[in-house]
Design a protein around this motif. Structure first.
Motif, PDB file in Angstrom:
ATOM      1  N   LYS A  51      -4.347 -14.282  -8.958  1.00 56.94           N
ATOM      2  CA  LYS A  51      -3.002 -13.763  -9.237  1.00 56.94           C
ATOM      3  C   LYS A  51      -3.147 -12.283  -9.550  1.00 56.94           C
ATOM      4  CE  LYS A  51      -0.922 -17.689  -8.965  1.00 56.94           C
ATOM      5  NZ  LYS A  51       0.085 -17.895  -7.901  1.00 56.94           N
ATOM      6  N   ALA A  52      -2.330 -11.474  -8.909  1.00 57.24           N
ATOM      7  CA  ALA A  52      -2.517 -10.028  -9.007  1.00 57.24           C
ATOM      8  C   ALA A  52      -2.077  -9.467 -10.357  1.00 57.24           C
ATOM      9  CB  ALA A  52      -1.781  -9.320  -7.874  1.00 57.24           C
ATOM     10  N   SER A  53      -1.126 -10.118 -11.004  1.00 57.80           N
ATOM     11  CA  SER A  53      -0.631  -9.551 -12.268  1.00 57.80           C
ATOM     12  C   SER A  53      -0.147 -10.655 -13.196  1.00 57.80           C
ATOM     13  CB  SER A  53       0.518  -8.576 -11.997  1.00 57.80           C
ATOM     14  OG  SER A  53       1.638  -9.321 -11.544  1.00 57.80           O
TER      15      SER A  53
ATOM     16  N   SER B 244      -6.191  -8.625 -13.483  1.00 64.71           N
ATOM     17  CA  SER B 244      -5.750  -9.650 -12.552  1.00 64.71           C
ATOM     18  C   SER B 244      -6.139 -10.977 -13.150  1.00 64.71           C
ATOM     19  CB  SER B 244      -6.380  -9.443 -11.170  1.00 64.71           C
ATOM     20  OG  SER B 244      -7.742  -9.774 -11.226  1.00 64.71           O
TER      21      SER B 244
END
Lengths: 339, 211, 247
Positions: free
Chosen positions: B183-185, B171
């Motif tokens: 931000k997750a990805s 992440s």
């Protein structure tokens, strides 16, 4: 100090020549305007200077308070004579032992130090001994000194040789000097001496080769101090008294000057050269001016500036310059012979 | 229940200027939680406060407001000598350990963990020539596998920087405009307008190609 | 059992942590390489192994025996020899004298002041054998400071070998050497390997990957990777680097 020729020998040709020359000194010294007692002084200070140079030249340890051990030896000689027994052997042994014990005591506190810190510690301890000598009036006589020390006879059981004349004393001290020189020559070129020289070049490296550096520094300081004490004992006998001034900082400085001017860093015999130059200069220049130390000081500065390896270093340099020429001549000669 | 590895609880740092009327010159806010081990890629323009954030997390820079909880312990209330048993801040090749020691150590708590559980790498020097990148990335993975939380801060100026982030980042954290935004990805990071602005057109295009 | 072992070594100088946590073991006959960027703590780690630096935490063991905090001369006497990054020979000694003083039998007689060190057949023949091994047989009589650089490096190894160590620790042995010197050193080390354990800090990857059995990569005061050269080469990023191109 590079390994000199004949390092493996107990007695070298140079030693024999020196011994023979020194043995003739009483025959001519008065004729050149000097006096026999100067010869005694030179030999005693030479023992002291060689002992000092074992520390400075071989092990690279600067001791600027070495007069203390010389002085302690002198007092030990006198006090043993007065309080224990008037035996020459006993008194000299006491001088040796007292110098050694005092040295060992100091070495215990300074052997883990290096460089300038080491030097400072030796000064500090030297000053302490000097101060104690001045203040302990009841034992040392303070600034008045320890007077009426006798020149004890050499007792060999059947015969006893009187040393009260300067010439007799000269030959006795010469014997002591030769013994000390032989012993120190051997010590310097023994495994022990090699390790000391290694320590001078790099303490770290020596430690990583497995040598307990502190123990070596302790041992060499003790040996040097003991031998200085022995010289001090002879000195007390020679001048029939012991004074605290030889323990002072500036007398400690003299021995450093003698050794450096003579070339103790590059030659085993350098300190002896330095002693001769120093003491003869004292008498010769001293005859013309009372400020002879000024002139010697200038000489010292000149040596340090222009020839830091000292007189012995300069002589070695000339010798080496001569060498190739002789080699070339030798080659030509062999060609001629073969042709 | 084990506490989360890291909690940034309404964390705020304000630097001010002026003796009487204090005007803020810098603010950074974060309110985040990292419950378990992972590798977090950190990005943001110079001066946005990445290093300040790392300093607050490792206990060398006290926040104006809020708390940093590492394994449940407020790191700013832990003995100075033991803070590196919670979190370590590596700046380039060296460890940063400088604390402003306002409170005597005796009044502070002990570290709940014997070994650090947070490793923050601030702009490690990567060089494609010597091959160390591979060893460094493996090291981050090893720490992750041992249950540690790893932050890697990078300032992407070349394609391989983005490749590194894409490869190891599970992440991301974008430090921009006074805020730390999770931000997750990688793909979610690439579509963010602020991130695109910071990366510039060339790097953005490269990042899109990678995502 | 490992000849030389370090467990969880932690070193800090004041506020600066130099070694975070290093564990390491050298097996008998193994050549273990240590590489890492400047400032990674490699030399400090060597100093811990050889007793120059006492770790704040952790343990050093020689054949299982705890030697942490022993002075360097005690560790050296237990068979750990080292060379230095900045060369330290006894410059005034000849090559022969440098090697002689490193011999354990010389050390055993170190306090002997009654016999001459020069001309001692035992010391001399042992020292000449070591000099021959590093290719300095002809230069035994030359004073160390007059030797060319490559020979000085070789002499350093001779000095270390003369100690008949169980572990030889070399700190950047190739530094300053040209390709000829490196090749000569590589041949020498390849010959020694197996007979004794060698730990080498080295920047020259080609040299290290060609010789080492295992390599530890040190960074941030920690071992970040460890393995055989083949294992380390498998990494995709290593493949892309100069290292990958070596093969």
């Amino acid at each position: 100090m590079k390994t000199p020729p004949h390092a493996e020998k107990l007695i070298t040709p140079a030693m024999l020549v020196l011994g023979l020359v020194l043995a003739t000194v009483p025959l001519w010294i008065s004729r050149v305007g000097l006096y026999p007692y100067l010869g005694v002084e030179i030999l005693i200070w030479s023992i002291y200077a060689l002992a000092f140079n074992l520390l400075l030249g071989t092990a690279g340890l600067p001791s600027f308070g070495h007069g203390a051990y010389f002085g302690i030896g002198a007092y030990a000689f006198g006090l043993t004579q007065f309080n224990v027994a008037p035996s020459l052997w006993l008194c000299l042994a006491a001088a040796l032992l007292a110098g050694g014990i005092a040295g060992a005591l100091v070495a215990l506190f300074i052997s883990h130090r290096r460089g300038i810190y080491y030097a400072f510690m030796t000064i500090a301890f030297g000053q302490i001994f000097w101060f104690v000598a001045i203040k302990s009036h009841g034992i040392t006589g303070g600034e008045d000194g320890l007077l009426k020390i006798r020149r004890l006879p050499v007792d060999l059981g059947l015969v006893s040789i009187d040393l009260s004349s300067n010439t007799a004393l000269y030959y006795f001290v010469l014997l002591a000097f030769m013994l000390a020189a032989v012993g120190l020559w051997r010590l310097t070129h023994s495994p022990f001496g090699r390790v000391l020289s290694a320590i001078r070049q790099s303490e770290t490296r020596a430690a990583h080769l497995g040598y307990p550096v502190r123990l070596y520094k302790f041992a060499v300081f003790t040996i040097s101090a003991a031998l200085s004490g022995f010289a001090g004992g002879l000195f007390a006998m020679a001048q029939n008294s012991a004074f605290p001034d030889v323990m002072s900082l500036h007398y400690s400085g003299y021995i450093v000057m003698m050794v450096l001017v003579g070339g103790g860093m590059v030659s085993f015999w350098g300190p002896v050269v330095g002693v001769v130059v120093f003491l003869v200069a004292r008498d010769v220049i001293g005859a013309y001016t009372t400020s002879w130390m000024l002139w010697f000081g200038l000489l010292f500065i000149a040596v340090v500036l222009f020839k830091p390896e000292g007189i012995a270093g300069a002589v070695q340099g000339w010798w080496r310059q001569l060498d190739p020429r002789r080699l070339r001549e030798g080659a030509r000669l062999s060609q001629v012979l073969r042709g | 229940m084990t506490p989360p590895l890291l909690v940034l609880e309404r964390l705020k740092k304000v630097y001010t200027r002026g003796a009487l009327v204090k005007r803020p010159t810098f603010t950074l806010e974060a309110d985040l939680e990292f419950p378990e081990s992972r590798i977090v890629g950190v990005l943001g323009p110079n001066g946005a406060g990445k290093t300040t954030l790392f300093e607050m997390i490792t206990g060398s820079n006290a926040p104006t407001e809020g708390r940093v909880l590492v394994a449940g312990a407020d790191i700013h209330r832990v003995k100075y000598k033991e803070r590196d048993r919670l979190a370590i801040h590596y700046h380039q090749s060296y460890q940063v350990r400088s604390f402003s020691k306002r409170v005597p150590s005796a009044l502070l708590a002990r570290s709940p963990t014997p070994k650090p559980i947070l490793h923050l790498f601030d702009e490690p020097q990567f060089n494609t020539q010597d091959g160390y990148i591979g060893f460094m990335l493996d090291f981050f993975r090893k720490l992750r596998a041992e249950g540690k939380l790893v932050f890697v801060c990078l300032h992407p100026t070349a394609r391989y920087h983005l490749e590194i982030l894409k490869e190891i980042g599970e992440s991301f954290l974008l430090v921009h405009g006074g805020k730390a935004v999770p931000k997750a990805s990688f793909s979610e990071l690439v579509v963010d307008e602020r991130a695109r602005g910071y990366l510039g057109p060339d790097m953005t295009a490269t990042a899109e190609a990678l995502a | 059992m490992a000849v030389l072992e370090a467990c969880d070594i932690h070193v800090r100088f004041g506020d600066r942590v130099v070694l975070e946590e290093i564990s390491f073991a050298v097996e008998p006959g193994e050549m273990h390489g240590i590489m890492g960027p400047n400032g990674a703590g490699k030399t400090t780690f060597f100093n811990v192994l050889t007793g120059r630096v006492k770790p704040s935490r952790g343990e050093v063991r020689i054949e299982g025996e705890d030697v942490t905090g022993l002075p360097s001369h005690r560790i050296a006497a237990r068979g750990i020899a080292r060379s230095f990054q900045i060369m330290t020979l006894f410059d005034e000694f000849t090559a022969l004298e440098n090697v002689e003083v490193a011999l354990p039998e010389f050390r055993a007689r170190g306090f002997d002041g009654r016999r001459a060190a020069v001309g001692d057949r035992g010391f001399e023949s042992a020292a000449r054998a070591v000099l021959a091994e590093v290719g300095l047989a002809e230069k035994a009589g030359i004073v160390a400071k007059d030797l060319p650089y490559g020979d000085r490096r070789a002499l350093e190894i001779a000095v270390a070998l003369a100690q008949r160590p169980r572990v030889l620790c070399l700190d950047e042995p190739t530094s300053g050497l040209g390709s000829d010197g490196r090749a000569r050193l590589a041949i020498l080390i390849a010959r020694l390997k197996g007979r004794l354990s060698i730990v080498t800090i080295e920047h020259d990857m080609e040299f290290l990957f060609g010789l080492a059995d295992r390599i530890s990569v040190v960074h941030w005061g920690q071992v970040i990777a460890r393995g055989t050269p083949a294992e380390l080469r498998q990494n995709a990023w290593v493949q892309r680097s100069n290292l990958g191109r070596l093969q």
